[in-house]
Write a protein that holds these residues in place. Structure first.
Motif, mmCIF file in Angstrom:
data_model
loop_
_atom_site.group_PDB
_atom_site.id
_atom_site.type_symbol
_atom_site.label_atom_id
_atom_site.label_comp_id
_atom_site.label_asym_id
_atom_site.label_seq_id
_atom_site.Cartn_x
_atom_site.Cartn_y
_atom_site.Cartn_z
ATOM 1 N N ILE A 52 26.364 20.033 39.420
ATOM 2 C CA ILE A 52 27.697 19.989 40.011
ATOM 3 C C ILE A 52 27.763 20.993 41.159
ATOM 4 C CG2 ILE A 52 30.159 20.339 39.578
ATOM 5 C CD1 ILE A 52 29.637 19.655 36.657
ATOM 6 N N CYS A 53 28.248 20.547 42.274
ATOM 7 C CA CYS A 53 28.379 21.443 43.429
ATOM 8 C C CYS A 53 29.516 22.421 43.192
ATOM 9 C CB CYS A 53 28.642 20.630 44.696
ATOM 10 S SG CYS A 53 27.279 19.536 45.159
ATOM 11 N N GLU A 54 29.278 23.676 43.586
ATOM 12 C CA GLU A 54 30.310 24.696 43.438
ATOM 13 C C GLU A 54 31.548 24.301 44.226
ATOM 14 O OE1 GLU A 54 30.748 29.571 43.777
ATOM 15 O OE2 GLU A 54 29.046 28.529 44.703
ATOM 16 N N GLY A 55 32.715 24.477 43.603
ATOM 17 C CA GLY A 55 33.978 24.142 44.271
ATOM 18 C C GLY A 55 34.359 22.677 44.133
ATOM 19 N N THR A 56 33.623 21.919 43.317
ATOM 20 C CA THR A 56 33.900 20.493 43.137
ATOM 21 C C THR A 56 34.372 20.229 41.707
ATOM 22 O OG1 THR A 56 32.175 19.911 44.725
ATOM 23 C CG2 THR A 56 32.932 18.170 43.245
ATOM 24 N N ALA A 57 35.497 19.547 41.569
ATOM 25 C CA ALA A 57 35.990 19.146 40.247
ATOM 26 C C ALA A 57 35.246 17.881 39.810
ATOM 27 C CB ALA A 57 37.485 18.881 40.295
ATOM 28 N N THR A 58 34.797 17.863 38.567
ATOM 29 C CA THR A 58 33.992 16.749 38.064
ATOM 30 C C THR A 58 34.460 16.343 36.674
ATOM 31 O OG1 THR A 58 32.066 17.562 39.284
ATOM 32 C CG2 THR A 58 31.661 15.960 37.535
ATOM 33 N N LEU A 74 36.607 22.110 36.085
ATOM 34 C CA LEU A 74 37.428 22.584 37.199
ATOM 35 C C LEU A 74 36.602 23.076 38.381
ATOM 36 C CD1 LEU A 74 40.099 24.508 35.092
ATOM 37 C CD2 LEU A 74 40.234 22.166 35.991
ATOM 38 N N ALA A 75 37.176 22.900 39.563
ATOM 39 C CA ALA A 75 36.508 23.332 40.800
ATOM 40 C C ALA A 75 36.432 24.849 40.892
ATOM 41 C CB ALA A 75 37.267 22.767 42.003
ATOM 42 N N SER A 76 37.213 25.565 40.106
ATOM 43 C CA SER A 76 37.221 27.033 40.155
ATOM 44 C C SER A 76 36.001 27.652 39.462
ATOM 45 C CB SER A 76 38.497 27.555 39.486
ATOM 46 O OG SER A 76 38.578 27.106 38.134
ATOM 47 N N ALA A 77 35.193 26.853 38.816
ATOM 48 C CA ALA A 77 34.010 27.385 38.133
ATOM 49 C C ALA A 77 33.032 27.976 39.138
ATOM 50 C CB ALA A 77 33.325 26.279 37.330
ATOM 51 N N THR A 78 32.526 29.160 38.833
ATOM 52 C CA THR A 78 31.579 29.818 39.728
ATOM 53 C C THR A 78 30.159 29.324 39.466
ATOM 54 O OG1 THR A 78 31.347 31.640 38.161
ATOM 55 C CG2 THR A 78 33.007 31.877 39.877
ATOM 56 N N GLN A 79 29.282 29.639 40.386
ATOM 57 C CA GLN A 79 27.894 29.201 40.270
ATOM 58 C C GLN A 79 27.248 29.759 38.995
ATOM 59 O OE1 GLN A 79 25.461 30.418 43.549
ATOM 60 N NE2 GLN A 79 23.607 29.441 42.778
ATOM 61 N N GLY A 80 26.458 28.935 38.328
ATOM 62 C CA GLY A 80 25.783 29.367 37.111
ATOM 63 C C GLY A 80 25.517 28.192 36.187
ATOM 64 N N SER A 81 24.957 28.478 35.044
ATOM 65 C CA SER A 81 24.667 27.459 34.032
ATOM 66 C C SER A 81 25.677 27.574 32.902
ATOM 67 C CB SER A 81 23.243 27.638 33.486
ATOM 68 O OG SER A 81 22.288 27.449 34.505
ATOM 69 N N TYR A 82 26.153 26.446 32.444
ATOM 70 C CA TYR A 82 27.168 26.413 31.396
ATOM 71 C C TYR A 82 26.707 25.478 30.266
ATOM 72 C CZ TYR A 82 30.271 28.443 34.941
ATOM 73 O OH TYR A 82 30.832 29.242 35.911
ATOM 74 N N THR A 83 26.926 25.902 29.049
ATOM 75 C CA THR A 83 26.624 25.061 27.882
ATOM 76 C C THR A 83 27.912 24.434 27.370
ATOM 77 O OG1 THR A 83 24.788 26.486 27.234
ATOM 78 C CG2 THR A 83 25.659 25.000 25.554
ATOM 79 N N LEU A 84 27.820 23.147 27.049
ATOM 80 C CA LEU A 84 28.998 22.419 26.589
ATOM 81 C C LEU A 84 28.695 21.803 25.223
ATOM 82 C CD1 LEU A 84 31.835 21.677 27.553
ATOM 83 C CD2 LEU A 84 30.886 19.570 28.507
ATOM 84 N N ASP A 85 29.576 22.065 24.262
ATOM 85 C CA ASP A 85 29.455 21.497 22.914
ATOM 86 C C ASP A 85 30.698 20.671 22.606
ATOM 87 O OD1 ASP A 85 27.015 22.961 22.220
ATOM 88 O OD2 ASP A 85 28.321 24.724 22.186
ATOM 89 N N VAL A 86 30.534 19.670 21.754
ATOM 90 C CA VAL A 86 31.676 18.861 21.345
ATOM 91 C C VAL A 86 31.513 18.458 19.882
ATOM 92 C CG1 VAL A 86 30.662 16.647 22.056
ATOM 93 C CG2 VAL A 86 33.153 16.893 21.947
ATOM 94 N N GLU A 87 32.607 18.526 19.149
ATOM 95 C CA GLU A 87 32.661 17.990 17.790
ATOM 96 C C GLU A 87 33.568 16.765 17.821
ATOM 97 O OE1 GLU A 87 33.187 19.999 13.572
ATOM 98 O OE2 GLU A 87 35.158 19.601 14.444
#
Length: 199
Positions: A135-141, A173-186
Protein backbone atom coordinates in the motif's frame (compact mmCIF):
# COMPACT_ATOMS: atom_id res chain seq x y z
CA UNK A 1 -59.34 -78.00 24.85
CA UNK A 2 -56.41 -76.40 26.58
CA UNK A 3 -54.98 -77.56 29.90
CA UNK A 4 -52.42 -74.76 30.06
CA UNK A 5 -52.85 -72.01 32.60
CA UNK A 6 -50.80 -69.51 30.58
CA UNK A 7 -50.78 -68.61 26.90
CA UNK A 8 -48.86 -66.31 24.61
CA UNK A 9 -50.54 -64.38 21.80
CA UNK A 10 -48.22 -64.31 18.81
CA UNK A 11 -48.73 -62.10 15.76
CA UNK A 12 -48.34 -58.64 14.27
CA UNK A 13 -51.74 -58.22 12.66
CA UNK A 14 -53.63 -57.01 15.69
CA UNK A 15 -54.87 -53.44 15.57
CA UNK A 16 -54.95 -51.11 18.55
CA UNK A 17 -57.93 -51.62 20.84
CA UNK A 18 -59.45 -54.38 22.95
CA UNK A 19 -58.83 -58.01 21.97
CA UNK A 20 -61.19 -60.60 23.54
CA UNK A 21 -59.80 -64.11 24.11
CA UNK A 22 -62.14 -67.00 25.09
CA UNK A 23 -60.84 -70.04 26.90
CA UNK A 24 -61.88 -73.05 29.00
CA UNK A 25 -59.96 -75.30 31.38
CA UNK A 26 -59.93 -79.12 31.58
CA UNK A 27 -58.80 -80.69 34.84
CA UNK A 28 -57.19 -84.10 35.42
CA UNK A 29 -60.62 -85.77 35.61
CA UNK A 30 -61.59 -84.43 32.18
CA UNK A 31 -64.03 -81.99 33.70
CA UNK A 32 -64.36 -78.88 31.56
CA UNK A 33 -64.88 -75.47 33.03
CA UNK A 34 -67.37 -72.97 31.77
CA UNK A 35 -65.97 -70.76 28.99
CA UNK A 36 -64.34 -67.58 30.20
CA UNK A 37 -63.20 -64.51 28.38
CA UNK A 38 -60.21 -62.28 28.82
CA UNK A 39 -59.97 -58.75 27.49
CA UNK A 40 -56.54 -57.68 26.27
CA UNK A 41 -55.76 -54.08 25.43
CA UNK A 42 -53.61 -53.86 22.29
CA UNK A 43 -51.67 -50.57 22.41
CA UNK A 44 -50.79 -48.78 19.19
CA UNK A 45 -47.08 -48.67 18.33
CA UNK A 46 -45.78 -45.12 18.94
CA UNK A 47 -44.70 -42.99 16.01
CA UNK A 48 -41.01 -43.01 15.13
CA UNK A 49 -39.32 -39.84 16.49
CA UNK A 50 -38.47 -37.14 13.98
CA UNK A 51 -35.31 -35.23 14.91
CA UNK A 52 -33.14 -33.00 12.74
CA UNK A 53 -29.49 -33.93 12.26
CA UNK A 54 -27.07 -31.86 14.34
CA UNK A 55 -23.97 -29.83 13.44
CA UNK A 56 -21.64 -28.63 16.18
CA UNK A 57 -18.50 -26.53 16.22
CA UNK A 58 -15.04 -27.93 16.76
CA UNK A 59 -13.98 -27.54 20.43
CA UNK A 60 -17.37 -26.11 21.41
CA UNK A 61 -18.99 -26.98 24.76
CA UNK A 62 -20.03 -30.63 24.92
CA UNK A 63 -23.72 -31.10 25.73
CA UNK A 64 -26.00 -34.16 25.99
CA UNK A 65 -28.36 -34.66 23.07
CA UNK A 66 -31.95 -33.55 23.67
CA UNK A 67 -34.98 -35.14 22.02
CA UNK A 68 -37.39 -32.22 22.02
CA UNK A 69 -41.06 -33.18 22.06
CA UNK A 70 -40.34 -36.79 23.10
CA UNK A 71 -41.43 -37.63 26.63
CA UNK A 72 -39.56 -40.92 27.04
CA UNK A 73 -36.67 -41.12 24.56
CA UNK A 74 -34.52 -44.25 24.38
CA UNK A 75 -30.99 -43.76 23.03
CA UNK A 76 -28.69 -46.20 21.20
CA UNK A 77 -25.14 -45.87 19.89
CA UNK A 78 -24.08 -46.38 16.27
CA UNK A 79 -24.19 -50.19 16.66
CA UNK A 80 -27.71 -49.90 18.16
CA UNK A 81 -26.52 -50.83 21.64
CA UNK A 82 -28.80 -49.44 24.33
CA UNK A 83 -27.40 -46.45 26.24
CA UNK A 84 -28.20 -45.71 29.87
CA UNK A 85 -28.74 -42.01 29.16
CA UNK A 86 -28.66 -39.40 26.42
CA UNK A 87 -25.23 -39.41 24.73
CA UNK A 88 -22.84 -36.46 24.79
CA UNK A 89 -21.01 -36.18 21.45
CA UNK A 90 -17.34 -35.17 21.60
CA UNK A 91 -16.30 -31.90 19.95
CA UNK A 92 -12.51 -32.24 20.03
CA UNK A 93 -12.25 -33.86 16.60
CA UNK A 94 -13.82 -33.11 13.24
CA UNK A 95 -16.03 -35.87 11.86
CA UNK A 96 -19.40 -37.61 11.94
CA UNK A 97 -20.96 -39.91 14.56
CA UNK A 98 -24.33 -41.64 14.53
CA UNK A 99 -26.92 -42.40 17.18
CA UNK A 100 -30.40 -43.90 17.22
CA UNK A 101 -33.39 -42.78 19.24
CA UNK A 102 -36.84 -44.23 19.83
CA UNK A 103 -39.68 -43.35 22.16
CA UNK A 104 -41.71 -45.37 24.65
CA UNK A 105 -45.44 -44.74 25.10
CA UNK A 106 -47.64 -46.90 27.36
CA UNK A 107 -44.83 -49.43 27.60
CA UNK A 108 -44.47 -49.84 23.82
CA UNK A 109 -41.34 -48.77 21.95
CA UNK A 110 -41.35 -47.15 18.52
CA UNK A 111 -39.03 -47.83 15.63
CA UNK A 112 -35.60 -46.18 15.89
CA UNK A 113 -34.60 -43.04 14.03
CA UNK A 114 -30.98 -42.54 12.94
CA UNK A 115 -29.45 -39.25 14.06
CA UNK A 116 -26.29 -37.82 12.48
CA UNK A 117 -24.03 -35.53 14.53
CA UNK A 118 -21.37 -33.67 12.54
CA UNK A 119 -18.47 -31.84 14.18
CA UNK A 120 -17.35 -29.09 11.83
CA UNK A 121 -13.79 -27.91 11.26
CA UNK A 122 -12.62 -24.40 12.18
CA UNK A 123 -13.89 -21.72 9.81
CA UNK A 124 -11.52 -20.69 7.06
CA UNK A 125 -11.10 -16.95 6.56
CA UNK A 126 -9.00 -15.23 3.90
CA UNK A 127 -7.88 -11.61 4.29
CA UNK A 128 -7.77 -9.76 0.98
CA UNK A 129 -5.42 -6.77 0.58
CA UNK A 130 -4.91 -5.19 -2.88
CA UNK A 131 -1.51 -5.37 -4.59
CA UNK A 132 -0.39 -8.30 -2.46
CA UNK A 133 -0.39 -6.11 0.62
CA UNK A 134 1.72 -3.30 -0.84
CA UNK A 135 0.00 0.00 0.00
CA UNK A 136 1.37 3.39 -0.94
CA UNK A 137 1.85 5.79 1.95
CA UNK A 138 -0.98 8.32 2.14
CA UNK A 139 -3.41 6.06 0.26
CA UNK A 140 -6.64 4.72 1.78
CA UNK A 141 -7.21 1.07 0.87
CA UNK A 142 -10.12 -1.27 1.47
CA UNK A 143 -9.34 -4.47 3.39
CA UNK A 144 -11.85 -7.30 2.99
CA UNK A 145 -12.59 -10.97 3.59
CA UNK A 146 -13.03 -13.46 0.77
CA UNK A 147 -15.88 -15.16 2.67
CA UNK A 148 -19.00 -13.91 4.45
CA UNK A 149 -19.54 -14.40 8.18
CA UNK A 150 -22.06 -13.39 10.79
CA UNK A 151 -19.43 -11.23 12.52
CA UNK A 152 -15.73 -10.45 12.44
CA UNK A 153 -13.32 -8.73 14.80
CA UNK A 154 -10.05 -7.22 13.54
CA UNK A 155 -6.96 -6.98 15.73
CA UNK A 156 -3.19 -6.75 15.40
CA UNK A 157 -0.90 -3.79 14.75
CA UNK A 158 -2.91 -2.69 11.71
CA UNK A 159 -6.28 -2.73 13.53
CA UNK A 160 -5.78 0.79 14.92
CA UNK A 161 -5.38 2.05 11.35
CA UNK A 162 -8.73 0.60 10.21
CA UNK A 163 -11.94 2.59 9.86
CA UNK A 164 -13.76 -0.14 11.83
CA UNK A 165 -12.70 -3.19 13.82
CA UNK A 166 -15.97 -5.04 13.16
CA UNK A 167 -16.83 -4.30 9.51
CA UNK A 168 -16.35 -7.02 6.89
CA UNK A 169 -14.53 -4.55 4.61
CA UNK A 170 -12.95 -1.72 6.61
CA UNK A 171 -10.66 0.91 5.13
CA UNK A 172 -6.97 1.00 5.95
CA UNK A 173 -6.59 4.73 6.60
CA UNK A 174 -4.39 7.03 4.55
CA UNK A 175 -2.93 8.42 7.80
CA UNK A 176 -0.92 5.23 8.36
CA UNK A 177 2.82 5.88 8.32
CA UNK A 178 5.38 3.86 6.42
CA UNK A 179 6.11 0.43 7.90
CA UNK A 180 4.90 -3.15 8.17
CA UNK A 181 1.62 -3.95 9.87
CA UNK A 182 0.18 -7.29 10.99
CA UNK A 183 -3.55 -7.84 10.66
CA UNK A 184 -5.53 -10.54 12.49
CA UNK A 185 -9.22 -11.36 12.30
CA UNK A 186 -11.54 -13.65 14.25
CA UNK A 187 -14.70 -14.67 12.39
CA UNK A 188 -17.92 -16.23 13.68
CA UNK A 189 -20.68 -17.85 11.63
CA UNK A 190 -24.41 -17.98 12.36
CA UNK A 191 -23.97 -21.25 14.26
CA UNK A 192 -21.35 -19.80 16.60
CA UNK A 193 -18.37 -21.58 15.01
CA UNK A 194 -15.15 -19.57 14.92
CA UNK A 195 -12.09 -19.18 12.75
CA UNK A 196 -8.94 -17.05 12.58
CA UNK A 197 -6.71 -15.58 9.92
CA UNK A 198 -3.60 -13.39 9.85
CA UNK A 199 -1.81 -11.38 7.18
Amino acid sequence: ENTETTATIVGKDYTAGNLVVSYEFTDANSCVSKPATLKINVVETPATPTLADISQCLNSDEKPLVALGIANPVWYDASETLLAEAPTPKTNQQGVVYYYVSQVVDGCESQKQKLTVTTLSDLEATIVVPNDGQICEGTATEISLAQSFASQTWSGAAADKLSSKTMAAPTFLASATQGSYTLDVEVVDAGGCKGHASK
